[in-house]
Design an enzyme around this catalytic site. Structure first.
Site: not given
Ligand code: GLY
Ligand code: MN
Ligand code: MN
Length: 434
Positions: A36, A239, A256, A267, A346, A350, A357, A380, A384, A401, A403
């Protein structure tokens, strides 16, 4: 938060662009997590952009004709359900509070839509966004077609209303920018808190908890996306969201994370040493990414095309990879062969807005679109470096990174998120004094 006049003016602008026809724009469905328990409810970004209405089970209908109409379908008042789930505006309350021309119970949607669709030349809908809605809308159109012998015609054209709405949402007005500044500043404070609390021996989730504390404590409704709190090698998983590992002395920590305020996202990514002091190798890579970010931010100005910040960042990263001997050949050869992609896979940003995004096309007629005041985007770049025989060991598992969020202005851009330190000296100083 925008006032009802702002939402109403967006509906007018959309109707003007439709010229003729009817638009049907549902909000997002509720989603069951298990048993539920539901996922926290989040309205549809387009629907909310046009209405400010936050309840589930609601549909906006706009009729573009000589007498334009703005109609809401929503849940009826229900004292029994309101005891369990909370306040409902009900159609009458919603019409007054949100400034619609009319409002009806959601249960009447199909019958009313069949009437409203009759003799309209065009139907505007988020086509393909939800299969169930596509089926329902087409079934209703078929119901209208079945009335042909009464002289009623069904819409002969179907348009994806998102083509119009995406363009509208791409340029943020002053109220939207103010909300985005607030999301940015709460998110920035969360990163500062995270930097202050990181140290060897802590778990990634403990740092995630510090971020979440700052978001909610400052009134943000939710994280804008699943936070990434990635120590050491985890930073090289783009990710990574498990956030359950131990933070080690000598490792970097990539975070991030950002919050959503009144439907608008920030972001932010920062990368810093768990122990507060960059090693020589970490600093070498960090300075390359920071330089790339500075170059990209400088290129984010009105008139520049969408890809200029990415191109600017790429040149700095490619040169850096040559300096580190991770790539070989000339700068042009690295760019041409895309050998940099092994370490920077990457893009540099964006659109950012209601969705992290955000909506909006990046090319117009095949060309990168020019940046305009009011557009908001992320910058960003990253690097890596996974362990490999041809990579010096000192660089293994360095994932960085940086950003920030920027709004294009008349002269250049405003960095919405620069309250989080990002130079080596500023990060080390903040962590020394934590
Ligand atoms: N946090 C999602 C992104 O950086 O694109
Ligand atoms: Mn981003
Ligand atoms: Mn991000």
């Amino acid at each position: 938060m925008s006032d009802i006049a702002t939402y109403a003016s967006r509906r007018v602008r959309l109707v003007q662009q439709m010229q003729r026809g009817i638009a049907v724009i549902p909000t997002a469905p509720e989603a069951v997590r298990n048993g539920d328990a539901h996922y926290p409810y989040r309205y549809d970004s387009h629907f909310h952009y046009l209405t400010g209405f936050e309840e589930p089970e609601a549909v906006l209908v706009l009729v573009a004709s000589d007498v334009p109409q703005s109609i809401l379908f929503c849940r009826e008042k229900n004292m029994e359900r309101e005891i369990w789930d909370g306040f409902r505006h009900g159609p009458d309350g919603a019409r007054t509070a949100f400034g619609f021309d009319a409002a009806f119970p959601i249960a009447q949607l199909d019958d009313k839509l069949t009437e409203l669709m009759g003799n309209q030349p065009a139907l505007f809908h988020p086509l393909g966004a939800h299969a169930a809605w596509d089926d329902r809308i087409l079934a209703l159109r078929a119901r209208v077609q079945a009335q042909a012998r009464s002289g009623i015609t069904a819409p002969n054209e179907i348009h994806d209303v998102r083509m119009l709405l995406d363009e509208m949402r791409l340029i943020k007005d002053a109220g939207e920018l103010a909300t985005m500044r607030r999301a940015a500043s709460i998110s920035a404070a969360a990163h500062v808190r995270a930097m202050r609390s990181a140290r060897p021996g802590r778990m990634e989730y403990e740092i995630e908890a510090e971020l979440m504390h700052e978001f909610r404590h400052s009134g943000a409704q939710a994280p804008a996306y699943a936070p990434i709190v990635a120590g050491g090698a985890n930073a090289c998983v783009l990710h990574y969201v498990n956030n359950d590992a131990l933070l080690h002395d000598g490792d970097l920590l990539l975070i991030d994370a950002a919050c959503e305020v009144d439907g608008y996202a920030a972001d932010i990514t920062r990368t810093f040493p768990v122990n507060g002091k960059f090693s020589a190798a970490q600093k070498d890579v960090y300075q390359i990414v920071l330089g790339a970010q500075a170059a990209a931010i400088a290129a984010a100005r009105p008139g520049a095309h969408w890809n200029e910040p990415h191109d600017a960042a790429l040149r700095v990263i490619a040169q850096g990879l040559l300096d580190l001997k991770l790539c070989s050949g000339s700068l042009d050869a690295v760019l041409e062969s895309e050998s940099y992609k092994r370490f920077y896979m990457h893009r540099t940003g964006h659109w950012l807005g209601r969705d992290v995004h955000d909506v909006g096309v990046y090319k117009l007629e095949g060309n990168w679109r020019p940046l305009q005041p009011g557009m908001t985007l992320t910058v960003e770049p990253g690097c890596y470096i996974r362990p490999a025989d041809d990579v010096p060991q000192a660089l293994w598992n360095i994932g960085i990174r940086i950003e920030d969020d920027v709004a294009i202005t008349d002269q250049g851009c405003e960095v919405l998120t620069d309250a989080v330190p990002k130079t080596v000296a500023a990060i080390e100083e903040l962590m020394r004094n934590a």
